[in-house]
Design an enzyme around this catalytic site. Structure first.
Site, PDB file in Angstrom:
ATOM      1  N   HIS A 139      63.215  46.200  41.060  1.00  0.00           N
ATOM      2  CA  HIS A 139      63.290  47.610  41.462  1.00  0.00           C
ATOM      3  C   HIS A 139      63.031  47.789  42.957  1.00  0.00           C
ATOM      4  O   HIS A 139      63.280  48.863  43.506  1.00  0.00           O
ATOM      5  CB  HIS A 139      62.353  48.484  40.611  1.00  0.00           C
ATOM      6  CG  HIS A 139      60.907  48.412  40.946  1.00  0.00           C
ATOM      7  ND1 HIS A 139      60.009  47.668  40.209  1.00  0.00           N
ATOM      8  CD2 HIS A 139      60.167  49.008  41.924  1.00  0.00           C
ATOM      9  CE1 HIS A 139      58.794  47.821  40.722  1.00  0.00           C
ATOM     10  NE2 HIS A 139      58.862  48.626  41.761  1.00  0.00           N
TER      11      HIS A 139
ATOM     12  N   ASP B  77      60.900  42.060  35.697  1.00  0.00           N
ATOM     13  CA  ASP B  77      61.120  42.710  36.990  1.00  0.00           C
ATOM     14  C   ASP B  77      60.819  41.751  38.138  1.00  0.00           C
ATOM     15  O   ASP B  77      59.865  41.924  38.895  1.00  0.00           O
ATOM     16  CB  ASP B  77      60.234  43.957  37.065  1.00  0.00           C
ATOM     17  CG  ASP B  77      60.659  44.929  38.155  1.00  0.00           C
ATOM     18  OD1 ASP B  77      61.625  44.613  38.878  1.00  0.00           O
ATOM     19  OD2 ASP B  77      60.018  45.986  38.282  1.00  0.00           O
TER      20      ASP B  77
ATOM     21  N   SER C  54      54.087  47.282  44.535  1.00  0.00           N
ATOM     22  CA  SER C  54      55.158  46.582  43.827  1.00  0.00           C
ATOM     23  C   SER C  54      55.522  45.309  44.579  1.00  0.00           C
ATOM     24  O   SER C  54      55.729  45.326  45.792  1.00  0.00           O
ATOM     25  CB  SER C  54      56.399  47.469  43.719  1.00  0.00           C
ATOM     26  OG  SER C  54      56.274  48.410  42.699  1.00  0.00           O
TER      27      SER C  54
END
Length: 239
Positions: free
Chosen positions: A75, A113, A193
Site C-alpha cells: 500500500h 502487504d 507503514s
C-alpha cells in the site's frame, strides 16, 4: 484516524501511511509523540546500526534488507514508480544518508502487504560516505523466529512531515503470532507503514502494515516473515 473506534478484526486495521488534512487536535497530540508513556524516543544518531538501515518515503517507511534492496508495504509502493526517490535514514535538518532512485518494484504475490524495491546504487544526492547506497546504509538481517512476549522495537518515520522527518523508535512486546500475522503493542502512527519490527538482537522479524494509534493497543499489525516470505525476499535481493 478516529481513535475512538475499536478495531474488532485485523481486516479493519488502518494502514499507516501519513495523510494530510489531520485535524488540529490530532496534530497537537502527535507533536508529543516522544513521551515516556508511549515508550517512544527520538533516535539521536541515524548513522549507526540499526537506524542506518531504515529509509523514508514522503509518507511512510522502508528498510534495507540487502544490496540495493529495501522492503516496504504494497500500500506504500502503489503510490511510487520506477525513477521516484527514497531518502536513506534522514535525521530532520541534520542530514541524511543520500537520496536514491527506485529501480524496480516487486510485490509479494500473496495477500501479504509486502513489496520489495531495488534501488539505484548511485545517489542523486550523496550521503556522508559518498554516492554509493550500500556504503551509506547497513542492511538488517532476518531473525530465525519469534514468539509471544518477546521484546520488540519498531523504527520509522511516524507523521514524517509534522515531525520534520525525524526518526523514532517505539518499544513493546509481541502479543500474538498467527500464520503470517504478528500483533504487537508498540506505539505506532501514520508514517510507520513499512517500518521494521526488530527483536532484541536488532534482527528483523516482520514489517509493520497497520494499527490504530492508541497507547497499549494489542491490535497493531505486521507481516511476520515466514520461511516462504523470506524466500521471496531473498530472490529479489540484488546480487
Amino acid at each position: 484516524m478516529n481513535k475512538n473506534i475499536v478495531i474488532k478484526s485485523m481486516a479493519a486495521l488502518a494502514i499507516l501511511t501519513s495523510a494530510t488534512g489531520i485535524n488540529a487536535a490530532v496534530v497537537e497530540e502527535t507533536q508529543q509523540i516522544a513521551n515516556a508513556e508511549k515508550n517512544v524516543t527520538q533516535v539521536k544518531d541515524t548513522n549507526i546500526f540499526p537506524y542506518n538501515g531504515v529509509v523514508s518515503f514522503k509518507d511512510a517507511t522502508g528498510f534495507v534488507i540487502g544490496k540495493n534492496t529495501i522492503i516496504t508495504n504494497k500500500h506504500v509502493s502503489k503510490d511510487y514508480k520506477v525513477g521516484d526517490r527514497i531518502t536513506a535514514h534522514p535525521d530532520g535538518d541534520k542530514g541524511n544518508g543520500g537520496i536514491y532512485k527506485i529501480k524496480s518494484i516487486s510485490d509479494y504475490p500473496g495477500d501479504e502487504d509486502i513489496s520489495v524495491m531495488n534501488i539505484e546504487e548511485q545517489a542523486v544526492e550523496r550521503g556522508p560516505k559518498g554516492f554509493n547506497f550500500n556504503e551509506n546504509v547497513q542492511a538488517l538481517n532476518f531473525a530465525k523466529d519469534a514468539k509471544v512476549d518477546d521484546k520488540i522495537k519498531v523504527i520509522g518515520y511516524p507523521l514524517p512531515a509534522q515531525n520534520s522527518f525525524k526518526q523514532f523508535e517505539s518499544t513493546g512486546t509481541i502479543k500474538r503470532i498467527k500464520d503470517n500475522i504478528l500483533n504487537f503493542d508498540a506505539y505506532i502512527e501514520p508514517g510507520n507503514s513499512g517500518s521494521p519490527v526488530l527483536n532484541s538482537n536488532n534482527e528483523v522479524i516482520g514489517v509493520v502494515y497497520g494499527g490504530i494509534g492508541k497507547i497499549g493497543s494489542e491490535y497493531n499489525g505486521a507481516v511476520y516473515f515466514t520461511p516462504q516470505i523470506k524466500d521471496f525476499i531473498q530472490k529479489h535481493i540484488e546480487q
